[in-house]
Design a protein around this motif. Structure first.
Motif, mmCIF file in Angstrom:
data_model
loop_
_atom_site.group_PDB
_atom_site.id
_atom_site.type_symbol
_atom_site.label_atom_id
_atom_site.label_comp_id
_atom_site.label_asym_id
_atom_site.label_seq_id
_atom_site.Cartn_x
_atom_site.Cartn_y
_atom_site.Cartn_z
ATOM 1 N N UNK A 1 -1.873 -7.498 -7.512
ATOM 2 C CA UNK A 1 -2.076 -6.077 -7.799
ATOM 3 C C UNK A 1 -1.917 -5.240 -6.538
ATOM 4 N N UNK A 2 -1.865 -3.944 -6.762
ATOM 5 C CA UNK A 2 -1.885 -2.999 -5.652
ATOM 6 C C UNK A 2 -3.207 -3.182 -4.904
ATOM 7 N N UNK A 3 -3.254 -2.642 -3.700
ATOM 8 C CA UNK A 3 -4.510 -2.694 -2.964
ATOM 9 C C UNK A 3 -4.607 -1.512 -2.026
ATOM 10 N N UNK A 4 -5.831 -1.242 -1.634
ATOM 11 C CA UNK A 4 -6.101 -0.169 -0.682
ATOM 12 C C UNK A 4 -6.515 -0.796 0.644
ATOM 13 N N UNK A 5 -5.981 -0.268 1.723
ATOM 14 C CA UNK A 5 -6.378 -0.682 3.067
ATOM 15 C C UNK A 5 -7.462 0.281 3.544
ATOM 16 N N UNK A 6 -8.554 -0.280 4.050
ATOM 17 C CA UNK A 6 -9.671 0.559 4.475
ATOM 18 C C UNK A 6 -9.957 0.346 5.960
ATOM 19 N N UNK A 7 -10.607 1.338 6.548
ATOM 20 C CA UNK A 7 -11.006 1.200 7.946
ATOM 21 C C UNK A 7 -12.399 0.572 8.020
ATOM 22 N N UNK A 8 -12.942 0.461 9.187
ATOM 23 C CA UNK A 8 -14.236 -0.185 9.421
ATOM 24 C C UNK A 8 -15.373 0.504 8.668
ATOM 25 N N UNK A 9 -15.186 1.772 8.329
ATOM 26 C CA UNK A 9 -16.210 2.531 7.613
ATOM 27 C C UNK A 9 -15.990 2.548 6.109
ATOM 28 N N UNK A 10 -14.982 1.838 5.624
ATOM 29 C CA UNK A 10 -14.705 1.791 4.192
ATOM 30 C C UNK A 10 -13.841 2.931 3.693
ATOM 31 N N UNK A 11 -13.308 3.741 4.586
ATOM 32 C CA UNK A 11 -12.458 4.863 4.199
ATOM 33 C C UNK A 11 -11.032 4.346 3.964
ATOM 34 N N UNK A 12 -10.448 4.747 2.837
ATOM 35 C CA UNK A 12 -9.082 4.329 2.523
ATOM 36 C C UNK A 12 -8.122 4.993 3.497
ATOM 37 N N UNK A 13 -7.292 4.172 4.141
ATOM 38 C CA UNK A 13 -6.325 4.701 5.100
ATOM 39 C C UNK A 13 -4.889 4.589 4.594
ATOM 40 N N UNK A 14 -4.652 3.693 3.629
ATOM 41 C CA UNK A 14 -3.319 3.577 3.035
ATOM 42 C C UNK A 14 -3.410 2.694 1.795
ATOM 43 N N UNK A 15 -2.330 2.696 1.031
ATOM 44 C CA UNK A 15 -2.241 1.862 -0.158
ATOM 45 C C UNK A 15 -1.009 0.965 -0.058
ATOM 46 N N UNK A 16 -1.127 -0.233 -0.596
ATOM 47 C CA UNK A 16 0.024 -1.104 -0.772
ATOM 48 C C UNK A 16 0.301 -1.142 -2.272
ATOM 49 N N UNK A 17 1.363 -0.480 -2.669
ATOM 50 C CA UNK A 17 1.739 -0.397 -4.084
ATOM 51 C C UNK A 17 2.867 -1.396 -4.324
ATOM 52 N N UNK A 18 2.651 -2.293 -5.251
ATOM 53 C CA UNK A 18 3.643 -3.321 -5.532
ATOM 54 C C UNK A 18 4.784 -2.772 -6.379
ATOM 55 N N UNK A 19 5.981 -3.271 -6.173
ATOM 56 C CA UNK A 19 7.113 -2.839 -6.999
ATOM 57 C C UNK A 19 6.965 -3.375 -8.418
ATOM 58 N N UNK A 20 7.532 -2.655 -9.378
ATOM 59 C CA UNK A 20 7.470 -3.095 -10.775
ATOM 60 C C UNK A 20 8.137 -4.448 -10.961
ATOM 61 N N UNK A 21 9.179 -4.699 -10.231
ATOM 62 C CA UNK A 21 9.937 -5.942 -10.372
ATOM 63 C C UNK A 21 9.570 -6.921 -9.256
ATOM 64 N N UNK A 22 8.286 -7.134 -9.066
ATOM 65 C CA UNK A 22 7.821 -7.962 -7.954
ATOM 66 C C UNK A 22 8.420 -9.365 -7.986
ATOM 67 N N UNK A 23 8.637 -9.909 -9.184
ATOM 68 C CA UNK A 23 9.195 -11.259 -9.259
ATOM 69 C C UNK A 23 10.583 -11.325 -8.629
ATOM 70 N N UNK A 24 11.311 -10.224 -8.631
ATOM 71 C CA UNK A 24 12.621 -10.180 -7.984
ATOM 72 C C UNK A 24 12.505 -9.943 -6.481
ATOM 73 N N UNK A 25 11.466 -9.250 -6.064
ATOM 74 C CA UNK A 25 11.284 -8.894 -4.654
ATOM 75 C C UNK A 25 10.580 -9.994 -3.850
ATOM 76 N N UNK A 26 9.768 -10.796 -4.512
ATOM 77 C CA UNK A 26 8.955 -11.786 -3.810
ATOM 78 C C UNK A 26 9.767 -12.721 -2.913
ATOM 79 N N UNK A 27 10.935 -13.228 -3.326
ATOM 80 C CA UNK A 27 11.673 -14.119 -2.418
ATOM 81 C C UNK A 27 12.136 -13.442 -1.125
#
Length: 167
Positions: free
Chosen positions: A103-129
């Protein structure tokens, strides 16, 4: 941060889980913190490596102890959203042909504040290799893991990518 990571598992909306903690010779109070949680919750089991074994061997150690049908792993610096396990299990229940989810995920700093997101592509099975885009939020069926074997211990820092390719 191990305590916060454990708390994020305990706070899951799906309470049917086991947490296996493998201490890889940490030099801080990780082992003591983990053991204190294990004393309070029988779903938590703690093991320690006799020597620093690095991540792939430590993962293999933990999964040899696992009893569940669905597996994931996390680290002491990861926090799970409260519905993560429930959502993954629900997806597996509705899609018996699927062996691995992420799944997508959020990157947080030491204080728990979201600093960025990692959004997965819809066609992850094609991108994974082409890219290790599995992220830190995933789950897979233990039946498949048992068929393909353990993490390769000679691939430290690339163990997850190679494993996802086999899955």
């Amino acid at each position: 941060m191990i305590g916060e990571a454990i708390e994020s598992v305990i706070a899951q909306t799906d309470q049917d889980w086991e947490l296996i903690i493998v201490n890889d010779c940490s030099t801080d109070n990780t082992l003591e913190v983990a053991q204190s949680y294990a004393k309070k919750d029988q779903r938590i089991r703690v093991f320690s490596n006799e020597k620093n074994s690095k991540l792939p061997a430590t993962l293999n150690h933990g999964f040899r102890e696992a009893k569940g049908e669905l597996w994931t792993w996390t680290s002491d610096d990861n926090l799970l959203l409260p519905t993560m396990l429930e959502e993954f299990v629900d997806y597996f229940d509705k899609h018996p042909e699927v062996g691995f989810v992420t799944s997508d995920l959020a990157n947080i700093d030491i204080n728990g504040k979201i600093i960025s997101y990692d959004i997965l592509p819809d066609n992850i099975q094609d991108k994974m290799p082409l890219n290790n885009c599995g992220g830190a939020s995933f789950m897979y069926r233990s039946s498949i893991a048992k068929k393909i074997g353990e993490y390769r211990e000679d691939l430290f820092l690339a163990e997850d990518y190679e494993y996802w390719m086999r899955l």
